[in-house]
Write a protein that holds these residues in place. Structure first.
Motif, PDB file in Angstrom:
ATOM      1  N   ILE A   1       4.324  -6.096 -15.437  1.00 31.72           N
ATOM      2  CA  ILE A   1       4.974  -5.062 -14.623  1.00 31.72           C
ATOM      3  C   ILE A   1       3.997  -3.919 -14.359  1.00 31.72           C
ATOM      4  O   ILE A   1       3.893  -3.411 -13.245  1.00 31.72           O
ATOM      5  CB  ILE A   1       6.266  -4.555 -15.302  1.00 31.72           C
ATOM      6  N   GLY A   2       3.249  -3.509 -15.381  1.00 35.68           N
ATOM      7  CA  GLY A   2       2.259  -2.457 -15.224  1.00 35.68           C
ATOM      8  C   GLY A   2       1.180  -2.831 -14.223  1.00 35.68           C
ATOM      9  O   GLY A   2       0.768  -2.002 -13.394  1.00 35.68           O
ATOM     10  N   LEU A   3       0.708  -4.084 -14.278  1.00 34.04           N
ATOM     11  CA  LEU A   3      -0.301  -4.536 -13.316  1.00 34.04           C
ATOM     12  C   LEU A   3       0.245  -4.477 -11.890  1.00 34.04           C
ATOM     13  O   LEU A   3      -0.422  -3.986 -10.975  1.00 34.04           O
ATOM     14  CB  LEU A   3      -0.735  -5.969 -13.638  1.00 34.04           C
ATOM     15  N   VAL A   4       1.463  -4.969 -11.700  1.00 33.63           N
ATOM     16  CA  VAL A   4       2.059  -4.968 -10.363  1.00 33.63           C
ATOM     17  C   VAL A   4       2.233  -3.533  -9.856  1.00 33.63           C
ATOM     18  O   VAL A   4       1.871  -3.212  -8.717  1.00 33.63           O
ATOM     19  CB  VAL A   4       3.408  -5.728 -10.366  1.00 33.63           C
ATOM     20  N   LEU A   5       2.784  -2.662 -10.701  1.00 33.36           N
ATOM     21  CA  LEU A   5       2.979  -1.271 -10.287  1.00 33.36           C
ATOM     22  C   LEU A   5       1.647  -0.576  -9.994  1.00 33.36           C
ATOM     23  O   LEU A   5       1.545   0.212  -9.054  1.00 33.36           O
ATOM     24  CB  LEU A   5       3.754  -0.497 -11.350  1.00 33.36           C
ATOM     25  N   GLY A   6       0.634  -0.858 -10.796  1.00 32.37           N
ATOM     26  CA  GLY A   6      -0.686  -0.272 -10.565  1.00 32.37           C
ATOM     27  C   GLY A   6      -1.287  -0.716  -9.239  1.00 32.37           C
ATOM     28  O   GLY A   6      -1.835   0.085  -8.479  1.00 32.37           O
ATOM     29  N   ILE A   7      -1.153  -2.003  -8.941  1.00 26.70           N
ATOM     30  CA  ILE A   7      -1.670  -2.528  -7.672  1.00 26.70           C
ATOM     31  C   ILE A   7      -0.902  -1.926  -6.496  1.00 26.70           C
ATOM     32  O   ILE A   7      -1.499  -1.518  -5.487  1.00 26.70           O
ATOM     33  CB  ILE A   7      -1.606  -4.074  -7.665  1.00 26.70           C
ATOM     34  N   VAL A   8       0.432  -1.832  -6.631  1.00 25.41           N
ATOM     35  CA  VAL A   8       1.242  -1.234  -5.561  1.00 25.41           C
ATOM     36  C   VAL A   8       0.855   0.228  -5.354  1.00 25.41           C
ATOM     37  O   VAL A   8       0.730   0.698  -4.220  1.00 25.41           O
ATOM     38  CB  VAL A   8       2.752  -1.370  -5.874  1.00 25.41           C
ATOM     39  N   ALA A   9       0.625   0.956  -6.454  1.00 19.21           N
ATOM     40  CA  ALA A   9       0.254   2.373  -6.344  1.00 19.21           C
ATOM     41  C   ALA A   9      -1.080   2.543  -5.632  1.00 19.21           C
ATOM     42  O   ALA A   9      -1.262   3.491  -4.871  1.00 19.21           O
ATOM     43  CB  ALA A   9       0.199   3.022  -7.725  1.00 19.21           C
ATOM     44  N   ILE A  10      -2.010   1.628  -5.854  1.00 22.83           N
ATOM     45  CA  ILE A  10      -3.317   1.726  -5.203  1.00 22.83           C
ATOM     46  C   ILE A  10      -3.237   1.300  -3.738  1.00 22.83           C
ATOM     47  O   ILE A  10      -3.781   1.956  -2.859  1.00 22.83           O
ATOM     48  CB  ILE A  10      -4.358   0.865  -5.955  1.00 22.83           C
ATOM     49  N   LEU A  11      -2.510   0.220  -3.461  1.00 22.77           N
ATOM     50  CA  LEU A  11      -2.437  -0.288  -2.096  1.00 22.77           C
ATOM     51  C   LEU A  11      -1.522   0.541  -1.193  1.00 22.77           C
ATOM     52  O   LEU A  11      -1.765   0.661   0.003  1.00 22.77           O
ATOM     53  CB  LEU A  11      -1.971  -1.753  -2.097  1.00 22.77           C
ATOM     54  N   PHE A  12      -0.466   1.084  -1.782  1.00 22.63           N
ATOM     55  CA  PHE A  12       0.524   1.834  -1.001  1.00 22.63           C
ATOM     56  C   PHE A  12       0.840   3.171  -1.660  1.00 22.63           C
ATOM     57  O   PHE A  12       1.965   3.404  -2.110  1.00 22.63           O
ATOM     58  CB  PHE A  12       1.819   1.023  -0.857  1.00 22.63           C
ATOM     59  N   PRO A  13      -0.140   4.086  -1.725  1.00 19.29           N
ATOM     60  CA  PRO A  13       0.110   5.348  -2.433  1.00 19.29           C
ATOM     61  C   PRO A  13       1.219   6.189  -1.793  1.00 19.29           C
ATOM     62  O   PRO A  13       1.994   6.832  -2.485  1.00 19.29           O
ATOM     63  CB  PRO A  13      -1.236   6.066  -2.396  1.00 19.29           C
ATOM     64  N   GLY A  14       1.322   6.170  -0.479  1.00 21.94           N
ATOM     65  CA  GLY A  14       2.371   6.939   0.191  1.00 21.94           C
ATOM     66  C   GLY A  14       3.756   6.436  -0.175  1.00 21.94           C
ATOM     67  O   GLY A  14       4.668   7.215  -0.468  1.00 21.94           O
ATOM     68  N   ALA A  15       3.934   5.124  -0.151  1.00 18.95           N
ATOM     69  CA  ALA A  15       5.227   4.535  -0.521  1.00 18.95           C
ATOM     70  C   ALA A  15       5.537   4.789  -1.991  1.00 18.95           C
ATOM     71  O   ALA A  15       6.696   5.021  -2.359  1.00 18.95           O
ATOM     72  CB  ALA A  15       5.227   3.037  -0.224  1.00 18.95           C
TER      73      ALA A  15
END
Length: 189
Positions: A30-44
């Motif tokens: 879950i942490g890996l997925v959230l970290g990747i999402v935060a980097i790829l989509f910081p605005g969202a």
């Protein structure tokens, strides 16, 4: 005669390690997925945080209003204070939900103010010699004050940077968690 209390932990340990290992894997993934999402989509990611914060404020306000009515042992003044505070918190939550990005700017300003105050304390510690070595207090103070000023000048960019750095750190922590997992036992009991 053996004491059952001394043999129980040894027989339970493989099961606990299996459950603990599974929990660690789930949290790390879950942490890996959230970290990747935060980097790829910081605005969202920021928008999601702002919305969750608004929902939290509304729930917290409702809790305080409810407590004003049902809590035992509260005087009339405390009931009014709790109810009014709950109403103000709910209004803040509604404002956050109506303009989530504006609430992030407020958060950035609060973070910036905290960093400036922390920098002043570190500088004072360097000057007074309470931080050793002294130069570390000066450097820490200057960096903290500069970061605080940057948050004031460019609050949206500052919050986006925090999300990106947080995403990177979340990926690093999750990866190290996966690498440090307890190994499975070769012969299960």
């Amino acid at each position: 005669m053996t004491n059952p209390d001394t043999t129980a932990p040894a027989s339970v340990l493989p099961g606990l390690l299996r459950v603990h290992r599974g929990q660690l894997v789930a949290v790390a993934v879950i942490g890996l997925v959230l970290g990747i999402v935060a980097i790829l989509f910081p605005g969202a990611s920021l928008l999601t945080v702002a919305i969750l914060f608004g929902i939290y404020l509304i729930a917290s306000g409702l809790f305080r209003i409810t407590a004003a009515f049902v809590a035992e042992g509260l005087g009339t003044g405390m009931r009014w204070l709790s109810g009014l505070l709950g109403l103000l918190i709910m209004v803040a939550g509604v404002i956050c939900l109506s303009n989530p990005f504006q609430s992030l700017v407020v958060l950035a300003v609060v973070i910036g103010a905290g960093w400036i105050l922390e920098g002043i304390v570190d500088l004072a510690g360097g000057v007074r010699g309470t931080i050793h070595p002294r130069w570390f207090g000066w450097v820490s103070g200057i960096v903290s004050i500069a970061a605080g000023v940057a948050m004031f000048v460019l609050p949206a960019a500052g919050v986006l940077a925090l999300v990106s750095i947080g995403g990177i750190l979340l990926i690093v922590v999750s990866t190290t968690t996966l690498l440090a997992l307890p190994r499975r036992s070769e012969n299960p009991a």
